[in-house]
Design a protein around this motif. Sequence first.
Motif, PDB file in Angstrom:
ATOM      1  N   LEU A 261      -7.951 -42.758 -54.713  1.00 41.34           N
ATOM      2  CA  LEU A 261      -8.791 -42.282 -55.806  1.00 41.34           C
ATOM      3  C   LEU A 261      -9.301 -40.881 -55.467  1.00 41.34           C
ATOM      4  CD1 LEU A 261     -10.919 -45.441 -56.677  1.00 41.34           C
ATOM      5  CD2 LEU A 261      -8.996 -44.497 -57.958  1.00 41.34           C
ATOM      6  N   PRO A 262      -9.510 -40.044 -56.459  1.00 41.83           N
ATOM      7  CA  PRO A 262      -9.988 -38.681 -56.166  1.00 41.83           C
ATOM      8  C   PRO A 262     -11.377 -38.702 -55.548  1.00 41.83           C
ATOM      9  CG  PRO A 262     -10.052 -39.122 -58.529  1.00 41.83           C
ATOM     10  CD  PRO A 262      -9.321 -40.271 -57.902  1.00 41.83           C
ATOM     11  N   PHE A 263     -11.596 -37.790 -54.593  1.00 41.53           N
ATOM     12  CA  PHE A 263     -12.898 -37.680 -53.948  1.00 41.53           C
ATOM     13  C   PHE A 263     -13.618 -36.392 -54.345  1.00 41.53           C
ATOM     14  CE2 PHE A 263      -9.682 -35.925 -51.121  1.00 41.53           C
ATOM     15  CZ  PHE A 263     -10.200 -34.691 -50.779  1.00 41.53           C
ATOM     16  N   SER A 264     -13.023 -35.615 -55.248  1.00 45.85           N
ATOM     17  CA  SER A 264     -13.641 -34.364 -55.689  1.00 45.85           C
ATOM     18  C   SER A 264     -13.939 -34.434 -57.181  1.00 45.85           C
ATOM     19  CB  SER A 264     -12.713 -33.178 -55.409  1.00 45.85           C
ATOM     20  OG  SER A 264     -11.553 -33.261 -56.227  1.00 45.85           O
ATOM     21  N   ASP A 265     -14.673 -33.440 -57.667  1.00 44.94           N
ATOM     22  CA  ASP A 265     -14.939 -33.339 -59.104  1.00 44.94           C
ATOM     23  C   ASP A 265     -13.640 -33.086 -59.857  1.00 44.94           C
ATOM     24  OD1 ASP A 265     -17.661 -33.700 -58.828  1.00 44.94           O
ATOM     25  OD2 ASP A 265     -18.003 -31.574 -58.457  1.00 44.94           O
ATOM     26  N   MET A 266     -13.530 -33.666 -61.035  1.00 41.77           N
ATOM     27  CA  MET A 266     -12.349 -33.483 -61.865  1.00 41.77           C
ATOM     28  C   MET A 266     -12.707 -32.609 -63.059  1.00 41.77           C
ATOM     29  SD  MET A 266     -10.684 -37.319 -61.788  1.00 41.77           S
ATOM     30  CE  MET A 266     -12.214 -38.103 -62.274  1.00 41.77           C
ATOM     31  N   GLY A 267     -11.848 -31.659 -63.363  1.00 38.90           N
ATOM     32  CA  GLY A 267     -12.091 -30.807 -64.505  1.00 38.90           C
ATOM     33  C   GLY A 267     -11.937 -29.340 -64.172  1.00 38.90           C
ATOM     34  N   ILE A 268     -11.994 -28.529 -65.228  1.00 45.30           N
ATOM     35  CA  ILE A 268     -11.817 -27.084 -65.123  1.00 45.30           C
ATOM     36  C   ILE A 268     -13.111 -26.400 -65.543  1.00 45.30           C
ATOM     37  CG2 ILE A 268     -10.475 -25.113 -65.932  1.00 45.30           C
ATOM     38  CD1 ILE A 268      -8.897 -27.035 -64.241  1.00 45.30           C
ATOM     39  N   ALA A 269     -13.449 -25.336 -64.862  1.00 42.54           N
ATOM     40  CA  ALA A 269     -14.630 -24.544 -65.216  1.00 42.54           C
ATOM     41  C   ALA A 269     -14.260 -23.071 -65.181  1.00 42.54           C
ATOM     42  CB  ALA A 269     -15.795 -24.835 -64.274  1.00 42.54           C
ATOM     43  N   MET A 270     -15.119 -22.254 -65.761  1.00 38.06           N
ATOM     44  CA  MET A 270     -14.875 -20.818 -65.856  1.00 38.06           C
ATOM     45  C   MET A 270     -15.985 -20.064 -65.144  1.00 38.06           C
ATOM     46  SD  MET A 270     -14.336 -18.533 -69.315  1.00 38.06           S
ATOM     47  CE  MET A 270     -12.859 -19.447 -69.754  1.00 38.06           C
ATOM     48  N   ILE A 271     -15.605 -19.020 -64.424  1.00 40.01           N
ATOM     49  CA  ILE A 271     -16.550 -18.136 -63.750  1.00 40.01           C
ATOM     50  C   ILE A 271     -16.603 -16.834 -64.531  1.00 40.01           C
ATOM     51  CG2 ILE A 271     -17.174 -16.987 -61.604  1.00 40.01           C
ATOM     52  CD1 ILE A 271     -15.273 -18.927 -60.182  1.00 40.01           C
ATOM     53  N   THR A 272     -17.803 -16.422 -64.882  1.00 33.83           N
ATOM     54  CA  THR A 272     -17.976 -15.156 -65.594  1.00 33.83           C
ATOM     55  C   THR A 272     -19.180 -14.435 -65.011  1.00 33.83           C
ATOM     56  OG1 THR A 272     -19.396 -16.188 -67.251  1.00 33.83           O
ATOM     57  CG2 THR A 272     -17.039 -16.101 -67.731  1.00 33.83           C
ATOM     58  N   PRO A 273     -19.239 -13.118 -65.171  1.00 33.12           N
ATOM     59  CA  PRO A 273     -20.444 -12.391 -64.752  1.00 33.12           C
ATOM     60  C   PRO A 273     -21.654 -12.868 -65.538  1.00 33.12           C
ATOM     61  CG  PRO A 273     -18.614 -10.880 -65.125  1.00 33.12           C
ATOM     62  CD  PRO A 273     -18.169 -12.211 -65.633  1.00 33.12           C
ATOM     63  N   THR A 274     -22.808 -12.793 -64.913  1.00 35.09           N
ATOM     64  CA  THR A 274     -24.040 -13.216 -65.561  1.00 35.09           C
ATOM     65  C   THR A 274     -24.255 -12.441 -66.854  1.00 35.09           C
ATOM     66  OG1 THR A 274     -24.990 -13.739 -63.411  1.00 35.09           O
ATOM     67  CG2 THR A 274     -26.516 -13.508 -65.256  1.00 35.09           C
ATOM     68  N   TYR A 275     -24.511 -13.168 -67.921  1.00 33.56           N
ATOM     69  CA  TYR A 275     -24.618 -12.579 -69.254  1.00 33.56           C
ATOM     70  C   TYR A 275     -26.043 -12.108 -69.520  1.00 33.56           C
ATOM     71  CZ  TYR A 275     -24.737 -12.405 -74.376  1.00 33.56           C
ATOM     72  OH  TYR A 275     -24.921 -12.026 -75.677  1.00 33.56           O
ATOM     73  N   GLN A 276     -26.187 -10.929 -70.128  1.00 36.35           N
ATOM     74  CA  GLN A 276     -27.487 -10.406 -70.516  1.00 36.35           C
ATOM     75  C   GLN A 276     -27.443  -9.999 -71.992  1.00 36.35           C
ATOM     76  OE1 GLN A 276     -28.449  -7.182 -67.905  1.00 36.35           O
ATOM     77  NE2 GLN A 276     -28.897  -8.530 -66.159  1.00 36.35           N
ATOM     78  N   ASN A 277     -28.321 -10.566 -72.782  1.00 38.64           N
ATOM     79  CA  ASN A 277     -28.389 -10.279 -74.212  1.00 38.64           C
ATOM     80  C   ASN A 277     -29.391  -9.153 -74.441  1.00 38.64           C
ATOM     81  OD1 ASN A 277     -28.671 -10.333 -77.041  1.00 38.64           O
ATOM     82  ND2 ASN A 277     -28.124 -12.531 -77.066  1.00 38.64           N
ATOM     83  N   ASN A 278     -28.939  -8.022 -74.973  1.00 40.97           N
ATOM     84  CA  ASN A 278     -29.783  -6.846 -75.174  1.00 40.97           C
ATOM     85  C   ASN A 278     -30.196  -6.636 -76.635  1.00 40.97           C
ATOM     86  OD1 ASN A 278     -29.609  -6.140 -72.415  1.00 40.97           O
ATOM     87  ND2 ASN A 278     -27.580  -5.225 -72.780  1.00 40.97           N
ATOM     88  N   ASN A 279     -30.026  -7.619 -77.474  1.00 43.09           N
ATOM     89  CA  ASN A 279     -30.410  -7.525 -78.872  1.00 43.09           C
ATOM     90  C   ASN A 279     -31.933  -7.488 -78.992  1.00 43.09           C
ATOM     91  OD1 ASN A 279     -30.763  -7.679 -81.612  1.00 43.09           O
ATOM     92  ND2 ASN A 279     -29.472  -9.509 -81.888  1.00 43.09           N
ATOM     93  N   ILE A 280     -32.489  -6.407 -79.597  1.00 47.09           N
ATOM     94  CA  ILE A 280     -33.946  -6.259 -79.670  1.00 47.09           C
ATOM     95  C   ILE A 280     -34.569  -7.217 -80.673  1.00 47.09           C
ATOM     96  CG2 ILE A 280     -33.835  -3.850 -78.960  1.00 47.09           C
ATOM     97  CD1 ILE A 280     -34.220  -3.057 -81.878  1.00 47.09           C
ATOM     98  N   TRP A 281     -33.788  -7.808 -81.550  1.00 46.76           N
ATOM     99  CA  TRP A 281     -34.309  -8.733 -82.561  1.00 46.76           C
ATOM    100  C   TRP A 281     -33.968 -10.186 -82.219  1.00 46.76           C
ATOM    101  CZ3 TRP A 281     -37.695  -6.331 -85.347  1.00 46.76           C
ATOM    102  CH2 TRP A 281     -37.515  -4.976 -85.645  1.00 46.76           C
ATOM    103  N   ILE A 282     -33.633 -10.430 -80.974  1.00 52.59           N
ATOM    104  CA  ILE A 282     -33.230 -11.797 -80.620  1.00 52.59           C
ATOM    105  C   ILE A 282     -34.387 -12.779 -80.725  1.00 52.59           C
ATOM    106  CG2 ILE A 282     -33.700 -11.524 -78.147  1.00 52.59           C
ATOM    107  CD1 ILE A 282     -31.211 -13.259 -77.649  1.00 52.59           C
ATOM    108  N   PHE A 283     -35.645 -12.264 -80.667  1.00 52.85           N
ATOM    109  CA  PHE A 283     -36.797 -13.173 -80.751  1.00 52.85           C
ATOM    110  C   PHE A 283     -36.920 -13.812 -82.125  1.00 52.85           C
ATOM    111  CE2 PHE A 283     -38.414  -9.179 -82.336  1.00 52.85           C
ATOM    112  CZ  PHE A 283     -39.273  -9.534 -83.356  1.00 52.85           C
TER     113      PHE A 283
END
Length: 583
Positions: A261-283
């Motif tokens: 039986l598998p002993f590790s996590d199963m599945g795929i994930a994605m690595i991306t740079p940390t996202y920053q939202n600069n929209n001034i009206w996001i509030f």
Amino acid sequence: MDTLVVESMQGVVGLKPYIPALKELHKFTLRWRRKMYIDHPNAEVLELDPYGILAYDAIWALAEAAQKLRSTEISQSGLMLYEEIMKSRFKGLSGYCQLRNGNKLPSRRFEIVNVIGKGLRRVGFWRSETGNITKESNSPSTSHDHEGIRWPGGSATIPKRQLIQMSSKILRIGVPTQCPFKELVNVVHDSQSNATIFSGFCIEVFKAAMATLTYEVPYEFIPIAQSYNELINLVYLKVIDAAVGDIKITANRSLYVNFTLPFSDMGIAMITPTYQNNNIWIFLKPLQADLWLTSAAFFVFTGFVVWIIEHPINDEFQGSLAHQIGMVFWYSFSTLVFAHRERLLSNWSKFVVIIWVFVVLILTSSYTATLTSMLTIQQIQLGSNDYVGFHSFVIATRNINFDNSRLKKFNSPEEYADALSKGSEKGGVSAILDEIPYVKIFLAHYPAHYTMVVPKNPPSTNGFGFAFPKGSPLVADISRAIVSLREEGKLKMLEDYWFSYFSSNQPSAYMNQDSSSIPSSLSVKRFGGLFLITGISSTLVLSIFFLCFVYRKRHALRGFVTEKLEFLKGYIHYYLPTLLRNH
């Protein structure tokens, strides 16, 4: 017996004469050891066994017979000596001694012994008169319960024939040396001791699983400097007995070997740079327009209800028209940050404010949670000009709805970081798509600048498993051991340790997100119940307040109404006929 002979008899069950632990035997054993130590101080003391004790009793019988013949001065012929020995009746070291037909009377009990390790273990008795096997814990020869039979390898349960064969040899476990993720598998040769050191998450999981088995299986790790497919082929050809490492379970490989039986996590994930939202009206985005307008309307309505109730009795709600209008807006909107300080005198207004503060608390909490998610959630949209990196060959063979020409293969966390820092525009990649264990290791190295995102409908994987030849009985037992380690939390402990081992032993803080769960703006439908509660409460209180006001002013209102009715009556009686004649 010779040690090598005993080792070749592991698991054998047999009989030996039973010698009761009498006081005479105990005293003789002490004298025997003392004499052996004095006569042979540098030699190992020979312990007495049942046959030596019987030999001692035989010599004692011979000595008594000779003593009797000598004292009666009878000829010491062999026949006379034999007849005297046959008459011997005495209590020896082995118990009561009496000869019949030239042999000592058989003992009533024999010990059932089990050969294990370098000695014997008593597992019971066999009674000669009944032929039954018993476990007599109250026997004078022992003060403890009898032990169960141990099979080769130390197992208390009857093992399969293959396990008996395994326990008699050292298993050769192949370990890949080309794994670039050292947290999973790390093979290092120590030049000083000329020994190969095997470590890593996969190695420790295998050791922990083997340690939970109820039988002993000796094994040794063998470094294999070949590809993973060739490693599987060595298991298939039985050149090695198993393969341990970051070996992915695939349908093709399962045709040649059996996986645990598998002993590790199963599945795929994605690595991306940390996202920053600069929209001034996001509030403004956490709430939809209808919710903003409805909330503002109820703010004003609640302030108006409080003003209506408090105005006649509370000086703080009185004054000029501008002051009173300002008080309506100020009091209601100050509840948004719980900054209202005006003292309320009426219980009805207090009730309205309590309900409204509860609604405001839920609104502000929901707004804060949604805004936080919008600021931190990773929103990934890969275009046709973006490149995606990977390490596992499984990714390249899966349908990920992405042009294969846009896929780039990398071999280490350092290559991941370099490619992500460049981006697709400068020859790098916009994201890394890989199996979760590799992603976690990367984030343990670079926890501050990158995040993990689980894509919508990710390709499925089967995780890592240990490979054994077809038909190996160890597959089922190791699989059960892996399940046990997972339930006990030991797998998680090993993962936390090894996945952060190369990053100053500090657990990495990564964000596990689902790109399909980007929070949407809140609408008025989700809070319809809250607005209904506060609306009904305020309206009901306002209605009760007016009814009470009318009841208190009923006499004045009756006089006022009477006066108006009399005026109307006189108008109709005197002026209406004149008005009609003129027309």
